[in-house]
Motif scaffolding. Structure first.
Motif, short mmCIF file in Angstrom:
data_model
loop_
_atom_site.label_atom_id
_atom_site.label_comp_id
_atom_site.label_asym_id
_atom_site.label_seq_id
_atom_site.Cartn_x
_atom_site.Cartn_y
_atom_site.Cartn_z
N ARG A 266 -8.34 4.63 -0.61
CA ARG A 266 -7.38 4.00 0.27
C ARG A 266 -7.80 2.56 0.57
NH1 ARG A 266 -2.73 5.19 -0.34
NH2 ARG A 266 -1.48 5.06 1.52
N ARG A 267 -9.10 2.37 0.84
CA ARG A 267 -9.58 1.02 1.13
C ARG A 267 -9.43 0.12 -0.10
NH1 ARG A 267 -14.06 3.71 3.47
NH2 ARG A 267 -15.57 2.59 2.20
N LEU B 67 -7.38 -3.12 9.45
CA LEU B 67 -5.99 -3.57 9.61
C LEU B 67 -5.88 -4.48 10.84
CD1 LEU B 67 -3.99 -0.33 8.74
CD2 LEU B 67 -4.42 -2.34 7.31
N GLN C 180 2.37 -7.19 9.27
CA GLN C 180 2.26 -5.86 8.67
C GLN C 180 3.44 -4.98 9.06
OE1 GLN C 180 -1.69 -4.07 9.28
NE2 GLN C 180 -2.47 -6.10 9.81
N VAL D 91 0.87 -1.17 0.00
CA VAL D 91 0.00 0.00 0.00
C VAL D 91 0.91 1.22 0.00
CG1 VAL D 91 -1.76 1.27 1.26
CG2 VAL D 91 -1.80 -1.23 1.24
N PRO E 34 -0.60 4.77 5.69
CA PRO E 34 -1.90 4.34 5.15
C PRO E 34 -3.04 5.31 5.38
CG PRO E 34 -1.32 3.06 7.10
CD PRO E 34 -0.11 3.86 6.74
N LEU F 271 2.33 -7.50 4.55
CA LEU F 271 1.66 -6.33 4.00
C LEU F 271 2.44 -5.08 4.38
CD1 LEU F 271 -0.93 -5.30 2.53
CD2 LEU F 271 -2.03 -5.18 4.77
N LEU G 78 2.55 -1.06 4.48
CA LEU G 78 1.64 0.09 4.41
C LEU G 78 2.44 1.37 4.68
CD1 LEU G 78 -0.39 -2.04 6.67
CD2 LEU G 78 -1.74 -0.93 4.89
N THR H 179 -7.13 0.50 -2.38
CA THR H 179 -5.70 0.21 -2.50
C THR H 179 -5.31 -0.94 -1.58
OG1 THR H 179 -5.17 2.47 -3.13
CG2 THR H 179 -3.38 1.17 -2.20
N ILE H 180 -5.87 -0.95 -0.35
CA ILE H 180 -5.57 -2.03 0.58
C ILE H 180 -6.17 -3.34 0.07
CG2 ILE H 180 -5.98 -2.89 2.92
CD1 ILE H 180 -5.69 -0.01 3.89
N LEU I 38 -10.37 2.16 8.73
CA LEU I 38 -9.17 1.53 8.20
C LEU I 38 -8.41 0.78 9.29
CD1 LEU I 38 -8.38 1.71 5.26
CD2 LEU I 38 -6.72 3.43 5.85
#
Lengths: 259, 316
Positions: free
Chosen positions: B145-146, B181, B191, B85, B165, B160, B162, B148-149, B177
């Motif tokens: 953004r969501r 996550l 992450q 991301v 983010p 992942l 980020l 993209t995630i 968000l």
């Protein structure tokens, strides 16, 4: 670079094109067909009534059809390889999203060039069909003009996309179109034989990649029986442009996307 | 295999751009299942580190192993198991939400059937089911953004990444968000997050490092960092005029040491770092200092961060 990876880039371009094809119908199909009508039929009528001095005794429509075919391939590839590349590297940054996956910068670049070839093939097929219906393609060899148009497109797409990959803004792009692509369009044997140019200028036309493309297309659509060695020379010149552009582009895209 | 080998292993990791050193020999490890944070001011080297981990930026020196592999030789193999991301969205804005997921899945070589199944799940996860057929361009920042995630999860990544983010999102979008996550964390997705929001780091990170000027200046869990680098309480004193504040600052620096507090005068207030906020307030006001307002609060990661990285703006 992997062939499957390149195909995935092409697939993406095709999907984008599905949404945006309407805009390109004018520049890649209607505009050349209008040119064909105006020049081939309108202007050609005047020319053919006069001296009829075209090499091989061609009527003007037959002469100008392959010129427009190659020139359209060049123009489509050029505009496709400037602004859309800037969108990928800077404006929308889609290329950055692509290199975060297993795709490499070279895959992205080569995918772009291959797609430019695919688009040129589609546009050239439509144009050739119209030109043939109007009587501008006397020979069945005309089919060979398709790969020639595709090769012409890649010879422009590769170096121009490579260049676009070095740019931070698009200020130079209109200059390239006006001072580079436009003169080539006019003076590469597209609308009149290069022999009509002043002797000192003629060699300039010979280094124009478009001239090589026009010569190949014209030999094909007119079935003029070009010597294989000459044809090979034209193919080599276009292939060299495409290859050099790919070498350069894999470097400029690499620097831009993965540094 | 006990505890598993780290997902990311970095030793003396360095990134140079010409003469500029963006990352200056940092060491860290990220383990399976944890959420690891990079905190730091702009220009500290967080994004350069993330790009090296994402195998889109070659390292200049040091060692970097991701999923046990070397980015120099195994870049595509590593990237096929990562989700990224990026700080700036790289969505195909002319395309629909659905097509963005499909195209991204194809980059990973997934079949169309796999992608269909996965994309349907991810649209629900990102709460974008109703926008599936809409173009991306007009979506709100939080929706993009969501997406993209969601897109970064299409290949079921083990790791992942980020990069900031939630920068630029409104509080509702940020909380949504964070909740997503957190759900991924529970599902076992490792992450790595960069942020300069302290609340985000405290909410999400099990462990984090604070970067400043290309180096790591502190490492630990949010609680450890607060214990190690800040006092339990912070007292904030405000005054009606500058003169009053200056006079108070002078008096305090002479006496507050006796109250067990460290004094930090700022342009608009005076901070006292202390183990006992109420006791310090009593001691200070007993000494004749008369602030217009007094606030006693617990130390936060933000106090740690500002003490370690300084309060001056660094605009390159």
């Amino acid at each position: 670079m992997a062939a499957t990876a390149v195909l995935r880039v092409v697939e993406r371009e095709a999907r984008v094109f599905r949404h945006l094809w309407r805009g390109s119908v004018f520049s890649n199909f209607l505009a050349p067909v209008l040119f064909l009508g105006a020049m081939g039929l309108g202007l050609g009528g005047l020319i053919d009534d006069g001296a009829g001095e075209l090499p091989g005794g061609l009527d003007y429509l037959t002469f100008v059809t392959p010129g427009l075919l190659a020139a359209t391939a060049m123009q489509g590839a050029a505009s496709e390889s400037l602004w859309p590349v800037m969108a990928g590297t800077k404006w929308i940054r889609t290329y950055h999203g692509m290199v975060a996956t297993p795709l490499s910068a070279t895959d992205v670049f080569v995918g772009h060039v291959v797609w430019a070839g695919v688009r040129a093939a589609v546009a050239a097929t439509a144009f050739l069909a119209v030109a043939a219906a109007l009587g501008g393609v006397p020979s069945a060899w005309g089919v060979v003009a398709l790969p020639a148009a595709v090769l012409t497109a890649t010879a422009f797409a590769a170096p121009l996309a490579a260049f676009a990959g070095t740019q931070d803004t698009d200020v130079s792009f209109p200059v390239i179109m006006r001072l580079g692509v436009m003169p080539l369009f006019l003076f590469s044997g597209t609308f009149f034989p290069v022999a009509q140019l002043p002797g000192a200028v003629q060699p300039v036309a010979w280094i124009s990649p478009l001239w090589h493309g026009v010569e190949l297309c014209r030999a094909a659509t007119t079935g003029s029986g070009m010597a294989p060695i000459v044809a090979a020379g034209h193919v080599a010149a276009l292939g060299a442009c495409a290859a050099a552009g790919c070498w350069w582009g894999s470097r400029t895209f690499g620097r831009r996307l993965t540094q | 295999m006990q505890g598993g080998s780290p997902l990311i292993h970095a030793r003396s990791l360095t990134k140079r751009f010409g003469d500029f050193v963006a990352v200056d020999g940092i060491d860290f490890e990220v383990h399976r299942g944890e959420t690891f944070g990079f905190l730091g001011p702009n220009g500290a080297g967080k994004s350069s580190t993330m790009r090296m981990i994402g195998c889109v930026s070659p390292i200049s020196a040091g060692t970097l192993r991701i999923l046990g592999m070397d980015p120099v030789t195994d870049g595509p193999a590593i990237r096929s198991r990562l989700g990224v991301v990026p700080q700036e969205d790289t969505l195909d804005t002319e395309l629909t939400v659905w097509d963005n997921l499909v195209i991204y899945g194809r980059y990973f070589g997934l079949t169309r059937a796999e992608i269909r199944e996965r994309a349907t799940e991810l649209l629900a996860f990102a709460r974008l089911e109703e926008r599936a057929r809409d173009r991306v361009d007009p979506l709100s920042g939080g929706m993009k953004r969501r997406l993209t995630i969601a897109r970064a999860l299409i290949n079921r990544p083990e790791l992942l990444l980020l990069d900031e983010p939630t920068t630029g999102l409104d509080p509702q979008a940020r909380h949504l968000l964070w909740e997503r996550l957190y759900r991924l964390k529970r599902e076992g997705v490792t992450q790595v997050i960069t942020t300069h929001y302290m609340d985000e780091a405290e909410q999400l990170c099990d462990r984090l490092v604070i970067m400043d000027r290309a180096r790591i200046v502190a490492e630990g869990s949010p609680r450890q960092l607060i214990e190690r680098h800040a006092t339990r309480d912070v007292v904030e004193l405000r005054f009606t005029t500058h003169d009053e504040q200056d006079a108070a600052a002078e008096a305090l620096s002479a006496t507050a040491g006796g109250a067990g507090a460290e004094v930090e005068p700022l342009p608009d207030r005076i901070l006292l770092y202390t183990g006992d906020g109420d006791g310090t307030v009593a001691a200070v006001t007993g000494n004749g200092v008369q602030p217009s307002s007094v606030l006693v609060r617990r130390s936060t990661l933000e106090d740690v961060f500002l003490r370690l990285t300084g309060r001056t703006l660094e605009d390159e």
